[in-house]
Write a protein that holds these residues in place. Sequence first.
Motif, mmCIF file in Angstrom:
data_model
loop_
_atom_site.group_PDB
_atom_site.id
_atom_site.type_symbol
_atom_site.label_atom_id
_atom_site.label_comp_id
_atom_site.label_asym_id
_atom_site.label_seq_id
_atom_site.Cartn_x
_atom_site.Cartn_y
_atom_site.Cartn_z
ATOM 1 N N THR A 37 0.834 -1.205 0.000
ATOM 2 C CA THR A 37 0.000 0.000 0.000
ATOM 3 C C THR A 37 0.866 1.251 0.000
ATOM 4 O OG1 THR A 37 -1.704 -1.201 1.239
ATOM 5 C CG2 THR A 37 -1.865 1.210 1.185
ATOM 6 N N LEU A 103 -1.898 10.929 4.561
ATOM 7 C CA LEU A 103 -2.339 9.559 4.827
ATOM 8 C C LEU A 103 -1.324 8.826 5.700
ATOM 9 C CD1 LEU A 103 -4.728 7.727 3.923
ATOM 10 C CD2 LEU A 103 -3.199 6.830 2.167
ATOM 11 N N VAL A 105 -0.461 5.195 6.746
ATOM 12 C CA VAL A 105 -0.703 3.781 6.475
ATOM 13 C C VAL A 105 -0.160 2.955 7.642
ATOM 14 C CG1 VAL A 105 -0.261 1.856 4.913
ATOM 15 C CG2 VAL A 105 -0.522 4.181 4.004
ATOM 16 N N ASN A 109 -5.257 0.148 10.791
ATOM 17 C CA ASN A 109 -6.406 0.638 10.034
ATOM 18 C C ASN A 109 -6.217 0.405 8.536
ATOM 19 O OD1 ASN A 109 -4.387 2.447 9.531
ATOM 20 N ND2 ASN A 109 -5.658 4.280 9.747
ATOM 21 N N THR A 113 -8.008 2.181 5.279
ATOM 22 C CA THR A 113 -7.121 2.965 4.415
ATOM 23 C C THR A 113 -7.233 2.513 2.967
ATOM 24 O OG1 THR A 113 -5.559 3.323 6.225
ATOM 25 C CG2 THR A 113 -4.736 3.662 3.989
ATOM 26 N N ASN A 116 -10.603 3.590 1.490
ATOM 27 C CA ASN A 116 -10.625 5.020 1.172
ATOM 28 C C ASN A 116 -9.779 5.340 -0.068
ATOM 29 O OD1 ASN A 116 -12.260 5.525 3.371
ATOM 30 N ND2 ASN A 116 -10.556 6.009 4.746
#
Length: 212
Positions: A37, A103, A105, A109, A113, A116
């Motif tokens: 991510t 953001l 990461v 969460n 994340t 979203n």
Amino acid sequence: MMKLDSLKDAWKVYAAQTAAAHQVTEDQISGLMKVRTENAVTKLKTNIYFELGVQLFTVLLFGVGAFFTENDPVFTGICALVVVLCLPFLAYFWMRLMYLKALNVSTANLRATLRNLIEMLSGLTRLYFWTNMLLAPIGLVAGQLVYLKLANGINISHLPWEQMYLRLTIGFLIGAVVGYFFLKWYIRKMFGNHLQSLRSAYCELESLEAAA
């Protein structure tokens, strides 16, 4: 026979220890998806920086063009129109960049994340495609007029417009067709692959949570 049994038992113990040593835990999988991510977010930032650079360059270029062509009001109007059309894109990509930079990461969460990010990127690609599909034909028509101005030094305000309608109409249609295929390729290259990667990570995380 006893030696053979002892050897089998020792092998089973060794195999069990080896499997345990190489077993991937849920935390490790979550950590790997967190890295994926973060990599996707980093690449998205790079692509958005590129988009911001293109938009800013276009605004400055056509802003200068509008300022220095007061004797050609039609060309000035075209330059001003391009600036007006680019400014909302500039603001939009700036907001998306600020969102990504803020953001955080984390594995705690990660699912929210990812969700979203997927929603944000899906909205971005849809908006980018449809707005540019509307603007691509207009852009090619404006490009023809800009070319006449810059390459041939023609005052666009004095063009025989009755002789230009067919040429501009053909340019409009070509812009629509070329714009469609180019945008499909460009959006997939810039954002689509990242969106697919995020969706895959989200599905993997859901499968992991369901199996837990």
